[in-house]
Design a protein around this motif. Structure first.
Motif, PDB file in Angstrom:
ATOM      1  N   GLY A 197      61.812  14.963  18.325  1.00 35.11           N
ATOM      2  CA  GLY A 197      62.254  14.184  19.322  1.00 35.11           C
ATOM      3  C   GLY A 197      62.600  12.626  18.804  1.00 35.11           C
ATOM      4  O   GLY A 197      63.112  11.780  19.699  1.00 35.11           O
ATOM      5  N   ILE A 198      62.259  12.384  17.577  1.00 31.23           N
ATOM      6  CA  ILE A 198      62.470  10.999  17.078  1.00 31.23           C
ATOM      7  C   ILE A 198      63.951  10.523  17.138  1.00 31.23           C
ATOM      8  O   ILE A 198      64.101   9.272  17.202  1.00 31.23           O
ATOM      9  CB  ILE A 198      61.788  10.643  15.649  1.00 31.23           C
ATOM     10  N   ASP A 199      64.879  11.264  17.048  1.00 34.49           N
ATOM     11  CA  ASP A 199      66.360  11.018  17.022  1.00 34.49           C
ATOM     12  C   ASP A 199      66.767  11.404  18.489  1.00 34.49           C
ATOM     13  O   ASP A 199      68.035  11.228  18.529  1.00 34.49           O
ATOM     14  CB  ASP A 199      67.074  11.929  15.986  1.00 34.49           C
ATOM     15  N   ALA A 200      66.091  11.273  19.489  1.00 33.93           N
ATOM     16  CA  ALA A 200      66.479  11.645  20.903  1.00 33.93           C
ATOM     17  C   ALA A 200      67.456  10.535  21.331  1.00 33.93           C
ATOM     18  O   ALA A 200      67.144   9.295  20.970  1.00 33.93           O
ATOM     19  CB  ALA A 200      65.484  12.083  21.848  1.00 33.93           C
ATOM     20  N   ARG A 201      68.189  10.524  22.274  1.00 33.28           N
ATOM     21  CA  ARG A 201      68.862   9.297  22.847  1.00 33.28           C
ATOM     22  C   ARG A 201      67.872   8.718  23.766  1.00 33.28           C
ATOM     23  O   ARG A 201      66.927   9.189  24.498  1.00 33.28           O
ATOM     24  CB  ARG A 201      69.960   9.750  23.934  1.00 33.28           C
ATOM     25  N   ARG A 211      58.860  12.746  23.899  1.00 32.24           N
ATOM     26  CA  ARG A 211      58.875  13.733  25.005  1.00 32.24           C
ATOM     27  C   ARG A 211      60.567  13.796  25.437  1.00 32.24           C
ATOM     28  O   ARG A 211      60.920  12.451  25.720  1.00 32.24           O
ATOM     29  CB  ARG A 211      58.340  13.680  26.094  1.00 32.24           C
ATOM     30  N   THR A 212      61.367  14.760  25.548  1.00 32.45           N
ATOM     31  CA  THR A 212      62.486  14.520  26.018  1.00 32.45           C
ATOM     32  C   THR A 212      62.777  15.315  27.488  1.00 32.45           C
ATOM     33  O   THR A 212      61.879  16.273  27.745  1.00 32.45           O
ATOM     34  CB  THR A 212      63.839  14.875  25.196  1.00 32.45           C
ATOM     35  N   GLY A 213      63.847  14.890  28.241  1.00 30.16           N
ATOM     36  CA  GLY A 213      64.035  15.600  29.430  1.00 30.16           C
ATOM     37  C   GLY A 213      65.081  16.559  29.283  1.00 30.16           C
ATOM     38  O   GLY A 213      65.528  16.886  28.104  1.00 30.16           O
ATOM     39  N   ALA A 214      65.433  17.320  30.381  1.00 29.10           N
ATOM     40  CA  ALA A 214      66.435  18.364  30.143  1.00 29.10           C
ATOM     41  C   ALA A 214      67.717  17.671  29.613  1.00 29.10           C
ATOM     42  O   ALA A 214      68.373  18.586  29.235  1.00 29.10           O
ATOM     43  CB  ALA A 214      66.671  18.905  31.628  1.00 29.10           C
ATOM     44  N   ASP A 215      67.933  16.471  29.759  1.00 29.35           N
ATOM     45  CA  ASP A 215      69.220  15.931  29.375  1.00 29.35           C
ATOM     46  C   ASP A 215      69.290  15.605  27.789  1.00 29.35           C
ATOM     47  O   ASP A 215      70.186  14.979  27.351  1.00 29.35           O
ATOM     48  CB  ASP A 215      69.832  14.938  30.070  1.00 29.35           C
ATOM     49  N   GLY A 216      67.963  15.829  27.239  1.00 33.29           N
ATOM     50  CA  GLY A 216      67.853  15.206  26.001  1.00 33.29           C
ATOM     51  C   GLY A 216      67.355  13.946  25.775  1.00 33.29           C
ATOM     52  O   GLY A 216      67.234  13.273  24.643  1.00 33.29           O
ATOM     53  N   GLU A 217      67.316  13.014  26.923  1.00 31.66           N
ATOM     54  CA  GLU A 217      66.893  11.627  26.879  1.00 31.66           C
ATOM     55  C   GLU A 217      65.572  11.559  26.770  1.00 31.66           C
ATOM     56  O   GLU A 217      64.507  12.409  27.481  1.00 31.66           O
ATOM     57  CB  GLU A 217      67.419  10.908  28.235  1.00 31.66           C
ATOM     58  N   ALA A 218      64.992  10.619  25.975  1.00 37.90           N
ATOM     59  CA  ALA A 218      63.459  10.207  25.834  1.00 37.90           C
ATOM     60  C   ALA A 218      62.976  10.012  27.355  1.00 37.90           C
ATOM     61  O   ALA A 218      63.257   9.245  27.902  1.00 37.90           O
ATOM     62  CB  ALA A 218      63.215   9.207  24.888  1.00 37.90           C
ATOM     63  N   VAL A 219      61.600  10.742  27.430  1.00 41.37           N
ATOM     64  CA  VAL A 219      61.155  10.403  28.605  1.00 41.37           C
ATOM     65  C   VAL A 219      59.455   9.717  28.536  1.00 41.37           C
ATOM     66  O   VAL A 219      58.858   9.602  29.341  1.00 41.37           O
ATOM     67  CB  VAL A 219      61.041  11.487  29.667  1.00 41.37           C
TER      68      VAL A 219
END
Length: 456
Positions: free
Chosen positions: A128-132, A223-231
């Motif tokens: 997830g380090i490259d997540a939005r 951690r990311t959500g369903a939309d790929g955004e960091a949460v």
């Protein structure tokens, strides 16, 4: 043109453009052609200002640009933006450059090559380090992306990974923007550039500002959500929710081109140069800025320090030498200052662990004092820690943590280190005194007196 030398610069920020500008002042276009390549959209800017732009203290990005590409071109420097150098041919004295917009590649010959490729931010290979929603803060484009992300998400919770200089400065910036901030650090205390006892003072002050500081904790993923955004951020101590995640893990020299070309690198991966900033073993290749290692005048070893002050000095030295003059960069003592809200943090010279690593026996003294005479309004507390070599009394290092008026006092110690003064000699320094500026005995001199007593 007969008699015209070709100077090629790789990297269009502090070191590279300082070198190009200095050389141009010494040699006109008839005698020196200068071509510079920069893969980004901006050149000659202050990345150090990004936290203050983010926090709304200064305007950006234009205010952080010292000189535009157009201004460089008007001065006779062929600065090519959005162009990346992909290969160095040392034997053939040429570089391969690729235009990022068109993909077109061309070779460019040189008589003098300047490597100013900077540093790359540490980005560990975590899930997830490259997540939005995960942001670095290395370039002005990074700063713009972070600000857009903060506005897009209406962020209220922020996690900063790493509690070094960038980490604590970004923590302040995010607090100023109204975020609840958690800083996660794998070391025992924030600011690992200080000894742990001084880092503990930083942690205590940050906690008092409402910043949650989680130490002795490793980040294991984002951690990311369903939309790929960091949460949130996953750590060895559990998950921390976040609307934005900021990386403050430091940098490493960007020397992949140099390594592929077989140029000499030091322990940190930085290029090794002589005092003229010439790459060792190569008469016409120069390097400066965040991609090099420099001599530490206190320890006698080379080290990597990514600071704009050094980069500009390196560039001036290189430009002078390429332009036909002579200059050297003698080394550093490791001076740095920072702040988080109203807390000022400074260090110069060696920490305890640094002194042990080079086999030095030392004593330490820690004192508490104030920025002004105690009776004068506005006097603020500060703690000064000093290291000196056992036997000789030579000053080895100073760390300062305090409020307004604390940090820049480290400059006195930086000069004393450069001059190889003893702490006994420091006690006689004729520093400025008046109640609005200092106690009768300046805090640095109080620390020197106490340390000198231990040496005796």
């Amino acid at each position: 043109m007969a008699g015209q030398r070709r100077m090629v610069v790789v990297g269009g920020d502090a070191a590279g453009m300082s070198a190009a500008s200095r050389a141009r002042r010494l040699r006109d276009r008839e005698h020196l052609a200068i071509t510079a390549f920069e893969r980004g959209r901006l050149a000659s800017y202050s990345a150090c200002g990004i936290p203050y732009w983010t926090g709304g203290v200064v305007d950006g990005p234009d205010a952080l640009v010292a000189r535009t590409p157009e201004a460089h071109r008007e001065r006779g420097i062929d600065l090519r933006m959005l162009t990346e150098v992909t290969e160095l041919d040392v034997a053939g004295q040429r570089v391969r450059a690729r235009e990022l917009t068109s993909g077109r590649e061309t070779w460019h010959g040189y008589d003098d090559l300047v490597l100013a490729t900077g540093a790359r931010p540490l980005r560990p290979p975590l899930e997830g380090i490259d997540a939005r929603g995960v942001y670095g803060v290395q370039t002005l484009e990074d700063g713009r992306a972070l600000l857009e992300g903060l506005e897009r998400t209406a962020a209220r919770r922020a996690v900063v990974i790493g509690a070094g200089y960038i980490g604590v400065e970004m923590a302040e910036a995010l607090v100023r923007r109204g975020c609840a901030v958690t800083v996660v650090e794998r070391s025992a205390q924030p600011m690992a550039t200080l000894d742990p006892d001084m880092g503990a003072l930083v942690r205590e002050a940050m906690s008092g500002m409402g910043i949650e500081v989680v130490t002795d904790t490793a980040v294991t993923g984002v951690r990311t959500g369903a939309d790929g955004e960091a949460v949130g951020v996953a750590t060895s101590a559990g998950d921390v929710p976040a609307d934005v995640v900021v990386l403050g893990l430091g940098v490493r020299p960007e020397t992949s081109l140099a390594a592929a070309a077989g140029l000499p690198l030091g322990e940190s991966g930085g290029l090794l140069t002589d005092l003229a900033m010439r790459v060792r073993g190569h008469a016409n290749i120069w390097a400066g800025g965040d991609c090099v290692e420099v001599l530490d005048l206190v320890s006698g070893r080379t080290r990597h320090i990514a600071l704009g002050t050094h980069a500009n000095k390196h560039g001036q030295v290189i430009g002078m030498n390429v332009g036909g003059g002579y200059a050297t960069f003698p080394g550093v003592v490791g001076t740095a200052v920072s702040k988080v809200c109203d807390l000022e943090i400074a260090r110069t010279g060696l920490r305890e662990k640094d002194a042990r690593a080079v086999g030095l026996r030392f004593v330490t003294a820690t004192i508490e004092s104030t920025s002004r005479a105690g009776y004068y309004p506005g006097a603020r507390e500060m703690t000064v820690k000093m290291l000196a070599e056992q036997g000789t009394g030579r000053l080895l290092g100073v760390q300062i943590v305090g409020r307004e008026g604390a940090a820049k006092r480290v400059d006195v110690a930086a000069v004393a280190l450069t001059a190889r003064m003893t702490v006994e000699q420091m006690t006689a320094l004729d520093l400025g005194y008046a109640p609005p500026f200092s106690p009768v005995w300046d805090p640095v001199l109080v620390a020197a007196r106490k340390t000198a007593t231990l040496i005796r």
